[in-house]
Write a protein that holds these residues in place. Structure first.
Motif, mmCIF file in Angstrom:
data_model
loop_
_atom_site.group_PDB
_atom_site.id
_atom_site.type_symbol
_atom_site.label_atom_id
_atom_site.label_comp_id
_atom_site.label_asym_id
_atom_site.label_seq_id
_atom_site.Cartn_x
_atom_site.Cartn_y
_atom_site.Cartn_z
ATOM 1 N N LEU A 15 0.822 -1.211 0.000
ATOM 2 C CA LEU A 15 0.000 0.000 0.000
ATOM 3 C C LEU A 15 0.857 1.264 0.000
ATOM 4 O O LEU A 15 0.518 2.255 -0.655
ATOM 5 C CB LEU A 15 -0.955 -0.017 1.183
ATOM 6 N N ARG A 18 2.006 1.786 -3.499
ATOM 7 C CA ARG A 18 0.936 2.241 -4.393
ATOM 8 C C ARG A 18 0.578 3.698 -4.170
ATOM 9 O O ARG A 18 0.349 4.446 -5.118
ATOM 10 C CB ARG A 18 -0.330 1.399 -4.163
ATOM 11 N N HIS A 19 0.472 4.121 -2.886
ATOM 12 C CA HIS A 19 -0.144 5.412 -2.592
ATOM 13 C C HIS A 19 0.770 6.404 -1.881
ATOM 14 O O HIS A 19 0.455 7.595 -1.849
ATOM 15 C CB HIS A 19 -1.409 5.202 -1.758
ATOM 16 N N ILE A 23 -1.950 8.125 2.125
ATOM 17 C CA ILE A 23 -2.606 7.217 3.069
ATOM 18 C C ILE A 23 -2.863 7.961 4.373
ATOM 19 O O ILE A 23 -1.953 8.535 4.964
ATOM 20 C CB ILE A 23 -1.734 5.972 3.335
ATOM 21 N N MET A 26 -4.143 2.969 8.213
ATOM 22 C CA MET A 26 -4.156 1.577 7.755
ATOM 23 C C MET A 26 -4.572 0.692 8.919
ATOM 24 O O MET A 26 -4.287 0.996 10.075
ATOM 25 C CB MET A 26 -2.759 1.149 7.280
ATOM 26 N N ALA A 37 -6.334 0.336 3.648
ATOM 27 C CA ALA A 37 -5.865 1.712 3.821
ATOM 28 C C ALA A 37 -6.963 2.696 3.457
ATOM 29 O O ALA A 37 -7.662 2.518 2.460
ATOM 30 C CB ALA A 37 -4.647 1.961 2.942
ATOM 31 N N ASP A 45 -8.402 1.261 -0.195
ATOM 32 C CA ASP A 45 -7.678 0.277 -0.989
ATOM 33 C C ASP A 45 -7.192 -0.806 -0.046
ATOM 34 O O ASP A 45 -6.955 -0.560 1.137
ATOM 35 C CB ASP A 45 -6.495 0.926 -1.715
ATOM 36 N N SER A 46 -7.060 -2.015 -0.566
ATOM 37 C CA SER A 46 -6.563 -3.115 0.268
ATOM 38 C C SER A 46 -5.499 -3.878 -0.500
ATOM 39 O O SER A 46 -5.441 -3.847 -1.731
ATOM 40 C CB SER A 46 -7.705 -4.046 0.669
ATOM 41 N N ALA A 47 -4.672 -4.592 0.251
ATOM 42 C CA ALA A 47 -3.609 -5.409 -0.333
ATOM 43 C C ALA A 47 -3.485 -6.681 0.485
ATOM 44 O O ALA A 47 -3.701 -6.672 1.705
ATOM 45 C CB ALA A 47 -2.288 -4.649 -0.328
#
Length: 111
Positions: A15, A18-19, A23, A26, A37, A45-47
Motif C-alpha cells: 500500500l 501504491r499510494h 494514506i 491503515m 488503507a 484500498d486493500s492489499a
C-alpha cells in the motif's frame, strides 16, 4: 516448530508503494488476510498481507496463541480447578484431624 521470528507482513509495503503520502490510516483485517488503507480522497484500498497464499510461514508466539487460545484457556481453567480442589482437600484434612495427629505429621522428617 515454533520460532520467535516476527512474520513478514507485506500489505503495508504494497500500500505504501501504491499510494505513498496519500494514506491517512491503515488497519489489518486478520479474517481476510489483508491490510486496508483509507486514502486522503476518501477512497479505500486493500492489499494481501501474505507473499503467497499457500506459503507456510514459521509459527510465532502470537500466531500460536491466536490459533490455540481455546486449548490454552481450557488447560489453564483445568489447572486452576485442580489447584482449588487440592487446596480445599488440604484445608478439610487439616480441619478434621485431631491436633496430636497434625503435630505428628508436621514433625515427621521427610528424609
Amino acid at each position: 516448530m515454533i520460532t520467535l521470528q516476527r512474520r513478514q507482513l507485506v500489505g503495508h509495503d504494497i500500500l505504501l508503494a501504491r499510494h505513498g503520502n496519500h494514506i491517512c490510516s491503515m488497519r489489518v483485517d486478520r479474517s481476510n488476510g489483508t491490510v486496508v488503507a483509507l486514502l486522503d480522497d476518501g477512497s479505500v484500498d486493500s492489499a494481501p498481507n501474505t507473499i503467497a497464499p499457500g506459503l507456510r510461514l514459521p509459527e510465532t508466539v502470537g500466531s500460536t496463541l491466536r490459533d490455540d487460545w481455546k486449548f490454552l484457556a481450557a488447560w489453564g481453567a483445568a489447572t486452576a480447578v485442580l489447584g482449588t480442589v487440592m487446596t480445599m482437600a488440604a484445608v478439610a484434612i487439616g480441619a478434621t484431624l485431631d491436633p496430636s495427629t497434625l503435630e505428628m505429621l508436621a514433625a515427621y522428617p521427610a528424609y
